[in-house]
Write a protein that holds these residues in place. Structure first.
Motif, PDB file in Angstrom:
ATOM      1  N   TYR A  14      27.659  44.178  31.222  1.00 50.89           N
ATOM      2  CA  TYR A  14      27.833  45.587  31.583  1.00 50.89           C
ATOM      3  C   TYR A  14      29.301  45.950  31.699  1.00 50.89           C
ATOM      4  CZ  TYR A  14      28.550  43.547  36.182  1.00 50.89           C
ATOM      5  OH  TYR A  14      29.023  42.787  37.213  1.00 50.89           O
ATOM      6  N   ARG A  15      29.549  47.242  31.607  1.00 51.28           N
ATOM      7  CA  ARG A  15      30.863  47.826  31.890  1.00 51.28           C
ATOM      8  C   ARG A  15      30.604  49.201  32.483  1.00 51.28           C
ATOM      9  NH1 ARG A  15      36.302  47.287  28.731  1.00 51.28           N
ATOM     10  NH2 ARG A  15      37.566  48.672  29.979  1.00 51.28           N
ATOM     11  N   PHE A  16      30.912  49.356  33.778  1.00 55.15           N
ATOM     12  CA  PHE A  16      30.640  50.589  34.504  1.00 55.15           C
ATOM     13  C   PHE A  16      31.935  51.302  34.835  1.00 55.15           C
ATOM     14  CE2 PHE A  16      27.089  47.943  36.528  1.00 55.15           C
ATOM     15  CZ  PHE A  16      26.139  48.375  35.615  1.00 55.15           C
ATOM     16  N   GLY A  17      31.890  52.616  34.807  1.00 54.54           N
ATOM     17  CA  GLY A  17      32.969  53.425  35.350  1.00 54.54           C
ATOM     18  C   GLY A  17      32.536  53.922  36.715  1.00 54.54           C
ATOM     19  N   GLY A  18      33.390  53.787  37.695  1.00 52.83           N
ATOM     20  CA  GLY A  18      33.045  54.220  39.045  1.00 52.83           C
ATOM     21  C   GLY A  18      34.248  54.784  39.763  1.00 52.83           C
ATOM     22  N   SER A  19      34.039  55.121  41.025  1.00 51.56           N
ATOM     23  CA  SER A  19      35.106  55.667  41.871  1.00 51.56           C
ATOM     24  C   SER A  19      35.197  54.868  43.155  1.00 51.56           C
ATOM     25  CB  SER A  19      34.816  57.121  42.234  1.00 51.56           C
ATOM     26  OG  SER A  19      34.811  57.920  41.100  1.00 51.56           O
ATOM     27  N   VAL A  20      36.419  54.685  43.637  1.00 49.26           N
ATOM     28  CA  VAL A  20      36.635  54.019  44.913  1.00 49.26           C
ATOM     29  C   VAL A  20      36.176  54.963  46.012  1.00 49.26           C
ATOM     30  CG1 VAL A  20      38.368  53.063  46.480  1.00 49.26           C
ATOM     31  CG2 VAL A  20      38.580  52.694  44.015  1.00 49.26           C
ATOM     32  N   THR A  21      35.274  54.475  46.891  1.00 56.84           N
ATOM     33  CA  THR A  21      34.756  55.318  47.969  1.00 56.84           C
ATOM     34  C   THR A  21      35.160  54.839  49.357  1.00 56.84           C
ATOM     35  OG1 THR A  21      32.675  54.083  47.934  1.00 56.84           O
ATOM     36  CG2 THR A  21      32.779  56.112  46.626  1.00 56.84           C
ATOM     37  N   ASP A  22      35.704  53.615  49.454  1.00 63.09           N
ATOM     38  CA  ASP A  22      36.136  53.118  50.762  1.00 63.09           C
ATOM     39  C   ASP A  22      37.134  51.992  50.550  1.00 63.09           C
ATOM     40  OD1 ASP A  22      36.299  52.972  53.527  1.00 63.09           O
ATOM     41  OD2 ASP A  22      34.592  51.618  53.713  1.00 63.09           O
ATOM     42  N   LEU A  23      38.118  51.890  51.439  1.00 61.78           N
ATOM     43  CA  LEU A  23      39.124  50.835  51.419  1.00 61.78           C
ATOM     44  C   LEU A  23      39.315  50.311  52.828  1.00 61.78           C
ATOM     45  CD1 LEU A  23      41.952  52.467  49.297  1.00 61.78           C
ATOM     46  CD2 LEU A  23      40.641  50.480  48.659  1.00 61.78           C
ATOM     47  N   LYS A  24      39.309  49.016  52.968  1.00 58.64           N
ATOM     48  CA  LYS A  24      39.616  48.404  54.254  1.00 58.64           C
ATOM     49  C   LYS A  24      40.549  47.240  53.982  1.00 58.64           C
ATOM     50  CE  LYS A  24      35.394  49.595  56.627  1.00 58.64           C
ATOM     51  NZ  LYS A  24      34.231  49.868  55.853  1.00 58.64           N
ATOM     52  N   SER A  25      41.705  47.238  54.633  1.00 54.90           N
ATOM     53  CA  SER A  25      42.632  46.115  54.484  1.00 54.90           C
ATOM     54  C   SER A  25      42.811  45.464  55.842  1.00 54.90           C
ATOM     55  CB  SER A  25      43.968  46.583  53.929  1.00 54.90           C
ATOM     56  OG  SER A  25      44.601  47.458  54.839  1.00 54.90           O
ATOM     57  N   GLY A  26      43.194  44.214  55.802  1.00 54.13           N
ATOM     58  CA  GLY A  26      43.349  43.456  57.033  1.00 54.13           C
ATOM     59  C   GLY A  26      42.158  42.553  57.234  1.00 54.13           C
ATOM     60  N   GLN A  27      42.025  42.032  58.409  1.00 55.57           N
ATOM     61  CA  GLN A  27      40.912  41.130  58.707  1.00 55.57           C
ATOM     62  C   GLN A  27      39.613  41.902  58.698  1.00 55.57           C
ATOM     63  OE1 GLN A  27      41.312  37.921  58.798  1.00 55.57           O
ATOM     64  NE2 GLN A  27      43.517  38.151  58.594  1.00 55.57           N
TER      65      GLN A  27
END
Length: 174
Positions: free
Chosen positions: A160-173
């Motif tokens: 597969y190859r999907f196009g999507g959008s980033v909906t959430d980001l969490k950095s750190g522990q």
């Protein structure tokens, strides 16, 4: 015998161009993305990053089978702004149910699961991805690219190859 001149050699345009090319090559070696990533990792600048990518409305003859295949691979190649940025681990894939809403004659809004989703076979899912990145002033640097919520990305696996959008980001522990 001809006598050798003891005058110092002067620099011409070709010599200056060659010197500038050598200087740029040396700077390029020391300022490469891989090296800056290694330096960030060594200094503790890299930290765990969790990225959620929503894939919606992809036509599929067997959406459930595609979901199982993606989960069994356990990793996905990520493309950010048409630049491949390596492979990241799939933490989990959450199937998303489409909903339809309608307005009733008395003014209420009623919502229900879309009955056409099973008939027409579309793939809708949220990929929860785990990798390493670093926080910057402009967002999270993930795969040597700054990404933010809403950024378009492509996810590529074996089938597969999907196009999507980033909906959430969490950095750190986590």
């Amino acid at each position: 015998m001809a006598s050798e001149s003891s005058t110092p050699r002067s620099w011409n345009l070709v010599d200056l161009g060659a010197g500038a090319a050598v200087l740029l090559a040396v700077v390029g070696v020391f300022w490469s993305p891989k090296l800056s990533g290694a330096v960030a990792r060594a200094t503790g600048g890299m930290q765990p990053v969790t990225v959620s990518v929503d894939v919606r409305g992809v036509p599929s003859a067997d959406a459930a089978g595609l979901l199982k295949a993606a989960e069994s691979e356990g990793k996905v190649s990520i493309v950010i702004r048409n630049q491949p940025h390596g492979t990241v681990k799939i933490n989990r894939i959450i199937p998303l149910q489409r909903r339809i809403s309608t307005l009733t004659p008395d003014g209420r809004v009623v919502s229900a699961d879309d009955p056409n989703q099973k008939t027409f076979g579309t793939f809708d899912a949220r990929f929860i991805l785990e990798g390493e990145g670093r926080r910057s002033a402009g967002g999270v640097v993930f795969g040597n690219q700054t990404i933010k919520i809403g950024a378009p990305v492509e996810l590529e696996g074996g089938t597969y190859r999907f196009g999507g959008s980033v909906t959430d980001l969490k950095s750190g522990q986590p």
